[in-house]
Write a protein that holds these residues in place. Structure first.
Motif, PDB file in Angstrom:
ATOM      1  N   ILE A 177       0.825  -1.200   0.000  1.00  0.00           N
ATOM      2  CA  ILE A 177       0.000   0.000   0.000  1.00  0.00           C
ATOM      3  C   ILE A 177       0.866   1.259   0.000  1.00  0.00           C
ATOM      4  CG2 ILE A 177      -1.808  -1.209   1.261  1.00  0.00           C
ATOM      5  CD1 ILE A 177      -0.978   0.362   3.753  1.00  0.00           C
ATOM      6  N   PHE A 178       2.171   1.072  -0.087  1.00  0.00           N
ATOM      7  CA  PHE A 178       3.087   2.209  -0.062  1.00  0.00           C
ATOM      8  C   PHE A 178       3.163   2.831  -1.448  1.00  0.00           C
ATOM      9  CE2 PHE A 178       7.473   3.961  -0.246  1.00  0.00           C
ATOM     10  CZ  PHE A 178       7.337   4.902   0.767  1.00  0.00           C
ATOM     11  N   ASP A 179       2.672   4.053  -1.581  1.00  0.00           N
ATOM     12  CA  ASP A 179       2.681   4.781  -2.847  1.00  0.00           C
ATOM     13  C   ASP A 179       3.940   5.638  -2.885  1.00  0.00           C
ATOM     14  OD1 ASP A 179       2.292   6.401  -5.045  1.00  0.00           O
ATOM     15  OD2 ASP A 179       0.152   6.675  -4.680  1.00  0.00           O
ATOM     16  N   ILE A 180       4.966   5.165  -3.579  1.00  0.00           N
ATOM     17  CA  ILE A 180       6.243   5.867  -3.580  1.00  0.00           C
ATOM     18  C   ILE A 180       6.135   7.237  -4.235  1.00  0.00           C
ATOM     19  CG2 ILE A 180       6.929   4.689  -5.692  1.00  0.00           C
ATOM     20  CD1 ILE A 180       9.202   5.974  -2.850  1.00  0.00           C
ATOM     21  N   ASP A 181       5.286   7.377  -5.264  1.00  0.00           N
ATOM     22  CA  ASP A 181       5.150   8.675  -5.926  1.00  0.00           C
ATOM     23  C   ASP A 181       4.521   9.704  -4.991  1.00  0.00           C
ATOM     24  OD1 ASP A 181       6.263   7.829  -8.352  1.00  0.00           O
ATOM     25  OD2 ASP A 181       4.342   7.006  -9.018  1.00  0.00           O
ATOM     26  N   ALA A 182       3.463   9.306  -4.293  1.00  0.00           N
ATOM     27  CA  ALA A 182       2.820  10.222  -3.349  1.00  0.00           C
ATOM     28  C   ALA A 182       3.769  10.569  -2.203  1.00  0.00           C
ATOM     29  CB  ALA A 182       1.536   9.596  -2.804  1.00  0.00           C
ATOM     30  N   PHE A 183       4.520   9.577  -1.750  1.00  0.00           N
ATOM     31  CA  PHE A 183       5.452   9.820  -0.656  1.00  0.00           C
ATOM     32  C   PHE A 183       6.559  10.782  -1.085  1.00  0.00           C
ATOM     33  CE2 PHE A 183       9.281   8.731   1.793  1.00  0.00           C
ATOM     34  CZ  PHE A 183       8.797   8.922   3.077  1.00  0.00           C
ATOM     35  N   MET A 184       7.121  10.572  -2.275  1.00  0.00           N
ATOM     36  CA  MET A 184       8.174  11.458  -2.765  1.00  0.00           C
ATOM     37  C   MET A 184       7.653  12.877  -2.947  1.00  0.00           C
ATOM     38  SD  MET A 184      11.128   9.909  -3.070  1.00  0.00           S
ATOM     39  CE  MET A 184      12.045  10.826  -4.291  1.00  0.00           C
ATOM     40  N   ALA A 185       6.410  13.016  -3.397  1.00  0.00           N
ATOM     41  CA  ALA A 185       5.824  14.346  -3.565  1.00  0.00           C
ATOM     42  C   ALA A 185       5.741  15.070  -2.224  1.00  0.00           C
ATOM     43  CB  ALA A 185       4.442  14.235  -4.200  1.00  0.00           C
ATOM     44  N   GLN A 186       5.388  14.324  -1.173  1.00  0.00           N
ATOM     45  CA  GLN A 186       5.315  14.934   0.146  1.00  0.00           C
ATOM     46  C   GLN A 186       6.707  15.305   0.656  1.00  0.00           C
ATOM     47  OE1 GLN A 186       3.937  13.789   4.690  1.00  0.00           O
ATOM     48  NE2 GLN A 186       2.865  12.832   2.976  1.00  0.00           N
ATOM     49  N   VAL A 187       7.688  14.449   0.396  1.00  0.00           N
ATOM     50  CA  VAL A 187       9.060  14.735   0.819  1.00  0.00           C
ATOM     51  C   VAL A 187       9.562  16.025   0.168  1.00  0.00           C
ATOM     52  CG1 VAL A 187      11.452  13.929   0.685  1.00  0.00           C
ATOM     53  CG2 VAL A 187       9.640  12.335   1.315  1.00  0.00           C
ATOM     54  N   VAL A 188       9.305  16.175  -1.130  1.00  0.00           N
ATOM     55  CA  VAL A 188       9.720  17.387  -1.845  1.00  0.00           C
ATOM     56  C   VAL A 188       8.982  18.602  -1.303  1.00  0.00           C
ATOM     57  CG1 VAL A 188       9.733  18.552  -4.084  1.00  0.00           C
ATOM     58  CG2 VAL A 188      10.373  16.131  -3.926  1.00  0.00           C
ATOM     59  N   ALA A 189       7.678  18.458  -1.073  1.00  0.00           N
ATOM     60  CA  ALA A 189       6.874  19.573  -0.573  1.00  0.00           C
ATOM     61  C   ALA A 189       7.326  20.025   0.805  1.00  0.00           C
ATOM     62  CB  ALA A 189       5.397  19.172  -0.536  1.00  0.00           C
ATOM     63  N   ARG A 190       7.904  19.128   1.583  1.00  0.00           N
ATOM     64  CA  ARG A 190       8.352  19.469   2.933  1.00  0.00           C
ATOM     65  C   ARG A 190       9.748  20.073   2.947  1.00  0.00           C
ATOM     66  NH1 ARG A 190       4.783  19.990   6.823  1.00  0.00           N
ATOM     67  NH2 ARG A 190       5.940  18.882   8.434  1.00  0.00           N
TER      68      ARG A 190
END
Length: 226
Positions: free
Chosen positions: A184-197
Motif C-alpha cells: 500500500i506504499f505509494d512511492i510517488d505520493a510519498f516522494m511528492a510529500q518529501v519534496v513539498a516538505r
C-alpha cells in the motif's frame, strides 16, 4: 571580545584566592559553552537525505504523520552520527549476492515489466527491491560483515540519486512494522510529500549505495559502477 576579556580579568581577580571558586566558574562556563554549541547545531537546516533521516520519514508516514521538514528533523535527530549499517537494507547490492529464490523473483519481475512495456521492451525502472534475501555488501566493507539482511535494492546502471532514494524508501517500507504493508506504499505520493516538505531528492542524497549496478534485459550481468 573586549567585554569578554574584561570579564575574564575581573573573574580571575575575584577567584584568585579561591580554587573552589575557580573550579565552579570553569565548570559553569564549560557547561554554557556545550549548551550553546548544542543549540547552534540544532539550528542547522540540512536538506540532504541520509539513511537515518530517510527511516524517520518513513516511520512518520507509517504513523499517518506528515514527513518532518529539515527544521523539524534537526530538533529530533541525534547529535552524534546514527549508524544504520544493520538496518536490513543493502542499497546497490549485486545480483550474485542474492539467494536463489531472490534471483528468480528478480528475473520474473524483469520479464513481467518487459511484457508490460510491449514491443519497445523499454524498462524505465531505475531500481528493483527484492525482499527476504541475504545480501552482503561490497567486498571489504562493513556492510558485508553481516548476513542478517532482509531487503536488497538493485540499482540500474546509470541510475540517478533519485532512483537510489526511491529504492531505499520502498525497502524501508518493506522492512517496517507488518501493519504497514509495503504493497500500500505509494512511492510517488510519498516522494511528492518529501519534496513539498523541503527536502532535496535529486542532488543532495547521502545514502552511500554499494558499488554494483545492473543492466536490465534478457542477460542481466553485473558491472562495477564507474
Amino acid at each position: 571580545s573586549v567585554f569578554g576579556s574584561a570579564a575574564g580579568v575581573w573573574v580571575a581577580r575575584v577567584t584568585a584566592e579561591s580554587p573552589s571558586s575557580q573550579w565552579f566558574v570553569f565548570l559553569a562556563l564549560t557547561a554554557a559553552h556545550v549548551l550553546c554549541n548544542v543549540r547552534a547545531v540544532r539550528c542547522l537546516r540540512v536538506d540532504a537525505v541520509n539513511r537515518a533521516r530517510a527511516r524517520k520519514m518513513v516511520d512518520a508516514y507509517a504513523r499517518g504523520e506528515p514527513v518532518p521538514t529539515p527544521r523539524e528533523m534537526a530538533s529530533r535527530e541525534a547529535l552524534f552520527a546514527e549508524s544504520f549499517a544493520d538496518d536490513g537494507i543493502v542499497l546497490g547490492a549485486s545480483f550474485s549476492s542474492l539467494d536463489e529464490n531472490a534471483r528468480e523473483r528478480v528475473l520474473r519481475t524483469l520479464e513481467r515489466e518487459r511484457s508490460r512495456a510491449g514491443k519497445t521492451k523499454s524498462l524505465k525502472a531505475g531500481y528493483l527491491v527484492c525482499p527476504a534475501s541475504h545480501t552482503p555488501g561490497r567486498e571489504g566493507s562493513s556492510i558485508e560483515s553481516s548476513r542478517r539482511r532482509s531487503t536488497a535494492v538493485l540499482l540500474r546502471r546509470g541510475s540517478a540519486p533519485n532512483d537510489a532514494l526511491r529504492g531505499y524508501f520502498t525497502a524501508a517500507a518493506a522492512t517496517h512494522d507488518p501493519l504497514f504493508h509495503p504493497r500500500i506504499f505509494d512511492i510517488d505520493a510519498f516522494m511528492a510529500q518529501v519534496v513539498a516538505r523541503g527536502w532535496d531528492v535529486n542532488a543532495r542524497v547521502a545514502l552511500n549505495p554499494a558499488g554494483w549496478r545492473l543492466e536490465w534485459g534478457d542477460d542481466i550481468r553485473e558491472t562495477r559502477a564507474s
